[in-house]
Design an enzyme around this catalytic site. Structure first.
Site, mmCIF file in Angstrom:
data_model
loop_
_atom_site.group_PDB
_atom_site.id
_atom_site.type_symbol
_atom_site.label_atom_id
_atom_site.label_comp_id
_atom_site.label_asym_id
_atom_site.label_seq_id
_atom_site.Cartn_x
_atom_site.Cartn_y
_atom_site.Cartn_z
ATOM 1 N N SER A 200 0.578 -1.246 0.020
ATOM 2 C CA SER A 200 0.087 -0.003 -0.030
ATOM 3 C C SER A 200 0.883 1.257 0.211
ATOM 4 C CB SER A 200 -1.058 0.185 1.309
ATOM 5 O OG SER A 200 -0.134 -0.090 2.399
ATOM 6 N N ILE B 101 7.776 -2.624 2.542
ATOM 7 C CA ILE B 101 8.415 -3.915 2.032
ATOM 8 C C ILE B 101 7.735 -4.622 1.221
ATOM 9 C CG2 ILE B 101 9.083 -6.313 3.040
ATOM 10 C CD1 ILE B 101 10.186 -5.051 5.604
ATOM 11 N N GLY B 102 6.262 -4.597 1.197
ATOM 12 C CA GLY B 102 5.434 -5.443 0.433
ATOM 13 C C GLY B 102 5.564 -4.778 -1.159
ATOM 14 N N TYR C 248 0.840 -6.356 18.686
ATOM 15 C CA TYR C 248 1.557 -6.567 17.534
ATOM 16 C C TYR C 248 2.444 -7.847 17.652
ATOM 17 C CZ TYR C 248 4.845 -5.875 13.906
ATOM 18 O OH TYR C 248 5.875 -5.691 12.598
#
Length: 265
Positions: free
Chosen positions: A19, A24-25, A173
């Site tokens: 997004s 990282i994505g 988290y």
């Protein structure tokens, strides 16, 4: 090298958590595309909008344009993994568009800054649902659709080093991402006889624009290189795990931290 000649030519990957161009994505999706894969990327932009770092300034359209734009090689899926039906939906959309899915990279994460004094049941449940539950359900949906006659079945999960050092100010988290560390070996065993590998990456401190100046300085001094990791460094490890070169590696949590000397309060 053309797309038809890359090490992932003919293969299809799903990458979640794409997004922001700084993330990282995004770097993983770009790397897999460069290696010849067709890629379906998932995002949930309201999460970033609600975080201190905010959404990508160019919006999701700018993110997709930077990956070459949607079309024959890139599909975008907006999905909220707080919904238990979302993982199967993402996998179904990817398989419907590209015919099959060979690689799953579950990079998404919900960030939760709550200490022991602040932690709530609602945030614990939401962090579990998005981070841990969705990773399991994505793997389940991937396995259900995977054609075992095809080579290169790969699942790559993400943790954040909770097994190496404490995160007392981010309990929801840390707990939910720690569960991903623990599920890796069992998922790998469940899929080993089908020729599908399952591994997990701990990328260490990566500069994706989320840290404030003081934390950035403090963590930077704990890294021998004097800098944070870069998204593309995590992406190169994921790319290798997705290729035939890593076919003998499964059930592993790989720490890629640049020699990070962990510190705590």
């Amino acid at each position: 090298m053309t797309y038809d000649e890359g090490p992932l030519a003919g293969r299809v990957a799903v990458v979640t958590g794409v997004s922001r161009r700084a993330g990282i994505g995004f770097a993983v999706a770009r790397e897999l595309l460069a290696c010849g894969a067709r890629v379906a990327v998932q995002s949930w932009t309201p999460h970033d909008a609600g975080q201190p770092w905010g959404s990508d300034p160019a919006g999701i359209d700018g993110v997709l344009d930077a990956l070459g734009g949607t079309g024959d090689r890139l599909l975008h899926i907006e999905a909220d993994f707080a919904d238990p039906a979302a993982p199967a939906y993402v996998m179904e959309r990817a398989a419907s568009r590209f015919g099959h899915v060979d690689v799953l990279v579950a990079n998404h994460a919900r960030s939760s800054k709550q200490s022991l004094e602040e932690v709530t049941a609602a945030e614990l449940d939401l962090a579990w649902a998005v981070n841990a539950r969705a990773s399991v359900l994505l793997t389940q949906a991937f396995a259900a659709r995977h054609d075992d006659r095809r080579p290169g079945g790969r699942v790559v999960l993400f943790t954040s080093g909770q097994h190496l050092g404490p995160m007392p100010d981010e309990l929801p988290y840390a707990i939910s991402k720690g569960a991903i560390h623990q599920m890796t070996l069992s998922l790998a065993d469940a899929l080993a006889d089908r020729g599908i590998t399952v591994n997990c990456v701990n990328p260490g401190p990566v500069d994706t624009g989320w840290a404030g100046p003081e934390l950035a300085r403090q963590v930077g001094t704990a890294l021998p290189a004097g800098r944070w990791g870069r998204p593309e460094e995590a992406a190169r490890l994921v790319r290798w795990l997705a290729t035939d070169e890593a076919a003998w590696i499964t059930g592993q949590v790989i720490n890629s931290e640049g020699g990070f000397r962990r510190w705590s309060k």
